[in-house]
Design an enzyme around this catalytic site. Structure first.
Site, mmCIF file in Angstrom:
data_model
loop_
_atom_site.group_PDB
_atom_site.id
_atom_site.type_symbol
_atom_site.label_atom_id
_atom_site.label_comp_id
_atom_site.label_asym_id
_atom_site.label_seq_id
_atom_site.Cartn_x
_atom_site.Cartn_y
_atom_site.Cartn_z
ATOM 1 C CE1 TYR A 148 -14.902 65.676 55.936
ATOM 2 C CE2 TYR A 148 -12.603 65.158 56.936
ATOM 3 C CZ TYR A 148 -13.780 66.213 56.725
ATOM 4 O OH TYR A 148 -13.836 67.366 57.723
ATOM 5 C CE LYS A 158 -13.883 68.941 54.442
ATOM 6 N NZ LYS A 158 -14.775 70.141 54.114
#
Length: 302
Positions: free
Chosen positions: A200, A204
């Site tokens: 994750y 990002k």
């Protein structure tokens, strides 16, 4: 250590400003808006006089249920809300959504909020799911809506806004895949040895890189009067992490959330700030944190 101090200061001592900008007559899209941050952002936009807000959601029935809740809470006219299907795990869905956007009379802003966070390995459209949903489809959606935003800005004389919801967890991304001798996407698609606890964060970080490059390719000016930015809501009480976990891990997570996390309403203020009509031009290509341009930056040569 500097990131953790910044994070703690942000979570414990900073409250994002309550939105007050005027969105009168404006048409906006919020993805992932049937729940959590996106749901709260929609309520703020309606309170701030937006003429129309489109909830872009994976499951239309859930979007329609969200509309009923919003209407009941805000007392707004249902005509100010629409629900459009959008599944970021499928490129065809993104393209179909983009084609529908092209038929709109006007579009003033988009909050690209939808995303996933999971520790489970899954693939969609041949790539690991975080990369498909949080990076590639988010990038594709931005390219799909940018022409309509430009067209609307020329027609209305108002600056358009295109915001991607990132995360300050990008600051601690290990991103070991960047050390590959081949294509980074190939390394990210390799299941063996994948660090899903970091995926994750990496997604990002890659999204931030994309936003900066897109902003460089579309500088503010007469031909592209659109602010393109990347914002973090901080750690919030959200349902983005939906994996089944053991009771002990869940207990630890719940304690951490109760001590540090913002409510979804407070976190959503950052999303609204990132597309407010009076957003400063310096936000173009910037990473926003606590409703300000972040001073703690990441070099593109990460």
């Amino acid at each position: 250590m500097s990131y953790f101090l910044t994070f703690l200061h942000s979570q414990l001592f900073v409250t994002p400003t309550y939105p007050t900008s005027d969105f009168s007559n404006q048409v906006l899209i919020v993805t992932g808006s049937n729940t959590g941050l996106g749901f709260e952002a929609v309520k703020h936009l309606l309170r701030l006089n937006a003429a129309k807000v489109i909830l872009a959601v994976r499951t239309v029935s859930k979007g329609e249920a969200a509309v009923q809740k919003i209407v009941a809470t805000t007392k707004c006219s249902p005509s100010r809300l629409d629900v459009w299907p959008l599944d970021l795990s499928k490129y065809d869905s993104v393209k179909q959504f983009g084609a529908r956007v092209h038929t709109m009379d006007r579009l003033d802003g988009l909050i690209q909020n939808a995303g996933i966070l999971t520790s489970n390995w899954e693939t969609c459209e041949t790539h690991e799911s975080h990369i498909t949903v949080n990076v590639i489809s988010a990038a594709l959606l931005g390219l799909e809506v940018l022409p309509k935003l430009r067209e609307s800005a020329k027609k209305t004389g108002l600056r358009g806004r295109l915001s991607f919801v990132g995360s300050d967890l990008q600051y601690i991304a290990k991103f070991k895949e960047k050390e590959t001798n081949g294509r980074i996407f190939d390394a990210l698609d390799a299941k063996e040895g994948a660090d899903m606890s970091d995926r994750y964060n990496v997604s990002k970080l890659l999204l931030l890189y994309y936003v900066r490059i897109l902003a460089e390719m579309a500088p503010l000016g007469p031909e592209s009067n659109i602010i393109i930015d990347n914002t973090t809501p901080g750690a919030c009480k959200s349902d983005i992490f939906r994996d089944e976990v053991g009771w002990f891990k869940r207990m630890v997570m719940n304690v951490g959330i109760s001590m540090l996390a913002r409510t979804t309403e407070v976190g959503s203020r950052t999303l609204v700030h990132a597309i407010k009509p009076d957003l400063e031009p310096q936000a173009h290509g910037a990473f926003l944190m606590d409703c300000k341009i972040a001073k703690y930056v990441i070099k593109l040569s990460h």
